[in-house]
Write a protein that holds these residues in place. Sequence first.
Motif, PDB file in Angstrom:
ATOM      1  N   HIS A  16      55.419  19.528 -83.147  1.00  0.00           N
ATOM      2  CA  HIS A  16      54.043  19.726 -83.600  1.00  0.00           C
ATOM      3  C   HIS A  16      53.156  18.579 -83.135  1.00  0.00           C
ATOM      4  O   HIS A  16      52.021  18.791 -82.677  1.00  0.00           O
ATOM      5  CB  HIS A  16      54.004  19.823 -85.127  1.00  0.00           C
ATOM      6  N   ILE A  19      52.259  19.036 -79.499  1.00  0.00           N
ATOM      7  CA  ILE A  19      51.190  20.013 -79.298  1.00  0.00           C
ATOM      8  C   ILE A  19      49.835  19.392 -79.593  1.00  0.00           C
ATOM      9  O   ILE A  19      48.871  19.578 -78.843  1.00  0.00           O
ATOM     10  CB  ILE A  19      51.415  21.250 -80.196  1.00  0.00           C
ATOM     11  N   GLU A  20      49.751  18.645 -80.671  1.00  0.00           N
ATOM     12  CA  GLU A  20      48.468  18.055 -81.059  1.00  0.00           C
ATOM     13  C   GLU A  20      48.012  16.986 -80.073  1.00  0.00           C
ATOM     14  O   GLU A  20      46.813  16.780 -79.882  1.00  0.00           O
ATOM     15  CB  GLU A  20      48.568  17.509 -82.475  1.00  0.00           C
ATOM     16  N   PRO A  23      47.033  19.478 -76.284  1.00  0.00           N
ATOM     17  CA  PRO A  23      46.663  20.794 -76.804  1.00  0.00           C
ATOM     18  C   PRO A  23      46.357  21.863 -75.751  1.00  0.00           C
ATOM     19  O   PRO A  23      46.198  23.035 -76.111  1.00  0.00           O
ATOM     20  CB  PRO A  23      45.411  20.497 -77.636  1.00  0.00           C
ATOM     21  N   PRO A  42      42.655  25.289 -74.638  1.00  0.00           N
ATOM     22  CA  PRO A  42      43.004  24.348 -75.707  1.00  0.00           C
ATOM     23  C   PRO A  42      43.305  25.103 -76.986  1.00  0.00           C
ATOM     24  O   PRO A  42      42.632  26.090 -77.308  1.00  0.00           O
ATOM     25  CB  PRO A  42      41.746  23.477 -75.850  1.00  0.00           C
ATOM     26  N   LEU A  44      44.422  24.960 -81.235  1.00  0.00           N
ATOM     27  CA  LEU A  44      44.549  24.249 -82.503  1.00  0.00           C
ATOM     28  C   LEU A  44      45.815  24.727 -83.197  1.00  0.00           C
ATOM     29  O   LEU A  44      46.112  25.928 -83.206  1.00  0.00           O
ATOM     30  CB  LEU A  44      43.342  24.520 -83.399  1.00  0.00           C
ATOM     31  N   LEU A  45      46.540  23.790 -83.787  1.00  0.00           N
ATOM     32  CA  LEU A  45      47.767  24.109 -84.507  1.00  0.00           C
ATOM     33  C   LEU A  45      47.531  24.012 -86.004  1.00  0.00           C
ATOM     34  O   LEU A  45      47.054  22.996 -86.495  1.00  0.00           O
ATOM     35  CB  LEU A  45      48.889  23.146 -84.094  1.00  0.00           C
ATOM     36  N   LEU A  55      49.142  28.976 -83.807  1.00  0.00           N
ATOM     37  CA  LEU A  55      48.235  28.457 -82.782  1.00  0.00           C
ATOM     38  C   LEU A  55      47.001  29.343 -82.705  1.00  0.00           C
ATOM     39  O   LEU A  55      47.099  30.571 -82.804  1.00  0.00           O
ATOM     40  CB  LEU A  55      48.921  28.441 -81.416  1.00  0.00           C
ATOM     41  N   PHE A  79      53.318  24.118 -73.065  1.00  0.00           N
ATOM     42  CA  PHE A  79      52.608  22.842 -73.161  1.00  0.00           C
ATOM     43  C   PHE A  79      53.320  21.827 -72.271  1.00  0.00           C
ATOM     44  O   PHE A  79      54.558  21.760 -72.257  1.00  0.00           O
ATOM     45  CB  PHE A  79      52.602  22.327 -74.606  1.00  0.00           C
ATOM     46  N   ARG A 134      37.300  18.720 -83.433  1.00  0.00           N
ATOM     47  CA  ARG A 134      38.584  18.056 -83.140  1.00  0.00           C
ATOM     48  C   ARG A 134      38.503  17.217 -81.878  1.00  0.00           C
ATOM     49  O   ARG A 134      38.979  16.081 -81.838  1.00  0.00           O
ATOM     50  CB  ARG A 134      39.670  19.134 -83.002  1.00  0.00           C
ATOM     51  N   HIS A 135      37.867  17.740 -80.841  1.00  0.00           N
ATOM     52  CA  HIS A 135      37.884  17.050 -79.556  1.00  0.00           C
ATOM     53  C   HIS A 135      36.641  16.187 -79.305  1.00  0.00           C
ATOM     54  O   HIS A 135      36.636  15.387 -78.376  1.00  0.00           O
ATOM     55  CB  HIS A 135      38.074  18.064 -78.430  1.00  0.00           C
TER      56      HIS A 135
END
Length: 216
Positions: A16, A19-20, A23, A42, A44-45, A55, A79, A134-135
């Motif tokens: 996890h 992944i974060e 992304p 991209p 989000l988890l 996802l 990924f 987030r980004h």
Amino acid sequence: MYIPRSFAESDRDVLHEFIERHPLGALVTASSEHGLYATHLPLLLDRGRGVFGVLQGHVARANPHHALAASGESALVIFSGPEAYVTPSWYPAKQEHGKVVPTWNYIAMHATGVLRFIDDRDFLMAHLDRLTDRHEASQSHPWAMHDAPLEFLEPLARAVVEIEITSLEGKFKLSQNRSDTDVHGVISGLDSSLSADDHAVANAMRERVRPNTPPR
């Protein structure tokens, strides 16, 4: 994915986190009519949903993927992390017996699951808000969805793709099958490179393979 035991990672929290940190995934679906189709997006988890998480990503209106795949179908998301070429010249074993060959060190992860598309406008806009926040969080002047006119954004939007993960596979190929001296040789060689990816692989080797190796 072919994963020799020495390179395998199955810890859910580790995967996890990967992944974060990485992304951008390649969403791959297949059908008898359309064959294979891939979209890089991209994601989000949501760690809290399902056994392995869920996802979510935005599929643009111009992208035909939502017309080529149907909700309920299986999907694969790939990924990728840092990667680097490893020359046999970095192995002390080359001088000892010469039985060495070139290879590639890398980190990769596969998530498989069940696909569905959500085209509800409010859900879509809320997802885009979360994705942007987030980004943009690390920017000195973060951009937000409301910075652009709504009439400009809405024609670009189409759907949120959601994949409920049913299995996770991680491959951390970082010279775990080599001797201590060979591992240190590879780290030293990667450190001498001008490539940021090479340095990232060297640091991953320090963290995972030889945690007592001094930082560069």
